[in-house]
Enzyme design. Structure first.
Site, mmCIF file in Angstrom:
data_model
loop_
_atom_site.group_PDB
_atom_site.id
_atom_site.type_symbol
_atom_site.label_atom_id
_atom_site.label_comp_id
_atom_site.label_asym_id
_atom_site.label_seq_id
_atom_site.Cartn_x
_atom_site.Cartn_y
_atom_site.Cartn_z
ATOM 1 C CG HIS A 1 -43.756 25.367 -25.477
ATOM 2 N ND1 HIS A 1 -43.410 25.272 -23.985
ATOM 3 C CD2 HIS A 1 -43.134 24.273 -26.036
ATOM 4 C CE1 HIS A 1 -42.509 24.567 -23.805
ATOM 5 N NE2 HIS A 1 -42.122 24.035 -25.065
ATOM 6 N NE ARG B 1 -81.273 22.771 -13.934
ATOM 7 C CZ ARG B 1 -80.368 21.723 -13.627
ATOM 8 N NH1 ARG B 1 -79.140 21.523 -14.030
ATOM 9 N NH2 ARG B 1 -80.842 21.192 -12.549
ATOM 10 C CB CYS C 1 -84.397 16.256 -15.181
ATOM 11 S SG CYS C 1 -85.980 17.247 -15.230
#
Length: 802
Positions: A426, A516, A757
């Site tokens: 809830h 990773r 990267c």
């Protein structure tokens, strides 16, 4: 034609009957008619109509009295609200049932007993005629009564259901949503109970409740009747299933999270006149998932059938909120009800809003984050709903759990913290709709925050929500991505934490350039893989006990590593599917491996681990080869079992061409064969030898990704972990940039993809521009720089005539 009927069977109903029987009952009828033929199991039952409710008010002559009681209603005055609600409910309680209505309810019950057996047990649920509208969820506003047997008990439960249209929370909710109290009527659903008190039950959302990610199904599950999950009295098990590959016949359970499940609601057997009671769950049961994988997948398949049907009927994507139960006597699964999801489906997908915490400190308490916002204010701990009148606007509400009676104060809270509950309880559902940050399932929030004057509640740091002492600084960033032009250079993301993946996927992107494994191993496994394979070598009793505890339920401890790693990678791959997700195989240094649980038994001390036993060198070495086999097994599970073939595997720190060949050979021996099922294997370009011999490496690998951090370190001959020489470290050094230019030029000549990267493109806009000028295929960025860099790179391409 159904306008003046008192009772209608579910099999007579369809969605068009909402005005007569409310959303819940109309939906049950629709599903029984349309989806049972498609294999979905739904218990039988009938609806007592909205006409029956109005007929009761008219025959008792109380309609005008109710209007009079509500004429001076003030929902902001909690005492006024309480008094008005009580008076209206008493009027309905005391109204006698007309004889024909009583007979209609009883006759239908007898017919249900003919189908299921004498004195059959039923659930009696409210179904308001304004329920489950796309922009207003009335779920939980009215009452449900379980394990009702016999005609007298059924009639009493029906009277209480009718009266529950005027609970304090229902009156307050309608007022806030602008509904006329007398324009809404109540229908009641009477449905055969599923004996989930002897098994399990829960809630399903066909969309991620936090991020709005459309392709994930969230299943929550706990022992016993489902009210404990809905009300938030337990922290349930949670499972995420990925829809697209599920529909292709795969088994994509991309996350399994064990809940504490301390309590369960069961049949009371007539004790004290109550139909149900809440009892403790045995420790051994708590430590097990209450559904097996076949059951998870069956519920997920049913969810896609339900969602597809409702979306087709509506003519647009319509995610669903579904309740389910498992019968402990037969082992069968059932769908108990379904309604439209009303929060994420209403959001503007083009407006990206992110909350960013600007200060950091150790959290006072943690739990499950609901939403992704941050809220702060004075802490107000409330033990009982009777104390809510002392709560002030802008305070942080801290309590054990909430139910619909708490809603008048939840909407004025700066944030909400509860001890109990999961994502579908809830507190979670209502706080999402209200847009209030909420952390559920902290277990000890009310104790941990005793004496704390002010707190910051952060749901902006992934699935784990943190409560901090004091008011911390935070920012709200909003971006309209609707007109964001995409550059030719692919803009990808660096993603380590699977818990953030669904949120990050909403940012315009072309996939993940670096996922990773180290983060997943550290956070979700935390045990050295060799300590799982050779557990007998772990001598310390305390360490053995810790490993036993973490791997509870796994006969083969190595399977724990495979499952957790596979789920972590799969969640990232699913979030960005079908775009490429480049998964770098493990690249811990020996000192980092040693810090894992049990690591000291399998790692040697190295003088300079940064250039020691790491990356590719480990994968074929007898010291680590068996552990690498577990990584391969996990990746096979992701690609073959879950169908996430967008996962590209990448080898880090590959020093020589010979080493590259060995690793590819080892992977093939473990079932990861290049080209099979579309498998591509990339290599990190992070050592000068990788650049100088890139054409030879290109004969082994399918693509490349530049790791600018290590390439800078090894080009300039410095240890990037040493603060003494850190001032020299700069990816923009000419030697480093020359090597990067050579690598990109040669890779392009070979027709091989090459991306980057490292950290540099995120930190330095001029470095990102340099990469575009060189012709790089893709740039992978930290998530917080993606939008800004995308705009910058588009401008650079325009200036270069690309």
């Amino acid at each position: 034609m159904n306008d003046n009927k008192l009772v209608l069977w579910f099999d007579e109903l369809q969605l068009a009957d909402i005005p007569q029987v409310g959303g819940k009952n109309a939906s049950l009828g629709e599903m029984r008619r349309e989806l049972i033929p498609k294999g979905v199991s739904i218990p039988d039952g009938y609806a007592i109509t909205a006409f029956a409710y109005r007929y009761l008010l008219e025959s008792a002559g109380i309609r005008d009295q109710i209007k009079a009681v509500l004429s001076d209603l003030d929902t902001h005055d909690l005492q006024n609200l309480k008094d008005r609600g009580r008076k209206v409910r008493e009027l309905i309680y005391n109204a006698p049932f007309p004889n024909d209505l009583k007979a209609a309810i009883s006759d239908a019950y007898k017919k249900l007993c003919d189908e299921y057996g004498e004195n059959t047990d039923v659930a009696v649920r409210s179904s308001a005629t304004a329920e489950d509208l796309p922009d207003a969820s009335f779920a939980g506003q009215q009452e449900t009564y379980l394990n009702i047997t016999g005609e007298a008990a059924l009639l009493e439960a029906c009277k209480h259901c009718f009266a529950s249209l005027f609970t304090d929370r229902a009156i307050s909710y309608r007022f806030d949503k602008g509904f006329d109290h007398m324009s809404i009527a109540l229908s009641i659903g009477v449905q055969k109970m599923v004996r989930s008190d002897l098994a399990s039950s829960g809630v399903i959302f066909s969309i991620d409740t936090e991020s709005g990610f459309k392709e994930a199904i969230l299943i929550t599950a706990a022992y016993g009747l489902g009210e404990t999950v809905v009300q938030g009295t337990v922290n349930p098990d949670e499972f995420f299933v990925f829809k697209p590959t599920l529909k292709l016949g795969h088994r994509p359970i991309v996350q399994k999270k064990l809940g504490t499940k301390e309590l369960k609601m069961v049949y009371a057997g007539g004790k004290g006149g109550e139909a149900t009671e809440t009892v403790s769950v045995a420790i051994e049961e708590r430590r097990k998932f209450c559904l097996n994988e076949d059951e998870i997948l069956k519920l997920a398949r049913w969810t896609t059938i339900i969602e597809d049907h409702y979306s087709q009927e509506a003519g647009y994507f319509k995610p669903m909120d579904i309740e389910w139960g498992k019968d402990g006597r037969t082992g069968e699964l059932f769908i108990l009800q379904a309604r439209p999801e009303t929060v994420q489906s209403q959001k503007d997908a083009n407006v990206l809003e992110s909350y960013v915490l600007m200060e950091h400190k150790a959290p006072l308490v943690q739990g499950t984050a609901v939403g992704s916002k941050i809220g702060a204010g004075p802490v107000h701990i409330i033990e009982s709903v009777n104390e809510i009148m002392t709560f002030k606007k802008g305070e942080v509400l801290v309590t054990d759990m909430t139910d619909p009676d708490w809603e008048p104060v939840m909407k004025i809270a700066a944030a909400i913290v509860t001890n109990r509950g999961g994502r579908t309880c809830h507190a979670a559902i209502v706080s999402r709709e209200l847009g209030v940050p909420c952390i559920v399932g902290t277990e000890n929030g009310t104790k941990a925050l005793q004496g704390v004057k002010e707190a910051t509640v952060s749901c902006a740091e992934g699935e784990v929500g943190n409560v901090y002492d004091g008011i911390l600084k935070f920012e709200v960033q909003r971006v309209d991505a609707k007109n964001l032009e995409r550059p030719k250079t692919k803009i990808m993301m660096n993603v380590g934490n699977p818990e953030n993946a669904f949120n990050l996927a909403a940012i315009p992107n072309d996939g993940v350039g670096l996922a990773r494994l180290e983060f997943i191993i550290n956070q979700f496994i935390s045990i050295h893989p060799m300590a799982l394979i050779q557990f007998d070598k772990v001598a310390d009793p305390a360490i053995r006990e810790k490993i036993e505890s973490l791997t509870y339920g796994y006969k083969n401890k190595a399977d724990f590593f495979v499952d957790k790693l596979a789920q972590g990678v799969a969640k990232i791959a699913a979030a960005f599917y079908p775009n490429d997700v480049v998964v770098r195989m493990s690249d811990f240094k020996s000192n980092e491996y040693k810090n894992l649980i049990g690591g000291q038994y399998f790692e040697m001390d190295e003088e300079n681990p940064m250039i020691g036993f790491r990356g590719a060198s480990r994968y074929y070495n007898e010291r680590y080869r068996d552990a690498f086999a577990l990584e391969c097994e996990a990746m096979k599970k992701v690609r073959n079992e879950m169908g996430l073939t967008n996962a590209i595997l990448m080898i880090p720190f590959c020093r020589t061409v010979e080493e590259g060949k060995k690793v590819v050979e080892v992977m093939a021996g473990r079932g990861l064969v290049q080209g099979e099922n579309g498998l591509e294997i990339y290599m990190m370009v992070e050592i000068p030898s990788n650049v100088l011999l890139i054409e030879e490496f290109g004969e082994i690998f399918d693509g490349f990704s530049i790791g600018s951090n290590d390439l800078t370190q090894l080009t300039l001959g410095l240890d990037r972990d040493s603060f003494l020489v850190s001032h020299i470290f700069d990816e923009r050094n000419k030697a480093v940039m020359d090597l990067i230019r050579i690598a990109i030029t040669k890779a392009n000549k070979m027709g091989k993809k090459i991306g980057i990267c490292g950290q540099a493109p995120s930190d330095y806009p001029e470095f990102a521009r340099f990469l575009v000028e060189c012709g790089i295929s893709s740039i992978s960025l930290n998530s917080d720089t993606v939008i800004k860099t995308t705009i910058d790179i588009k401008e650079t391409e325009r200036s270069l005539g690309i």
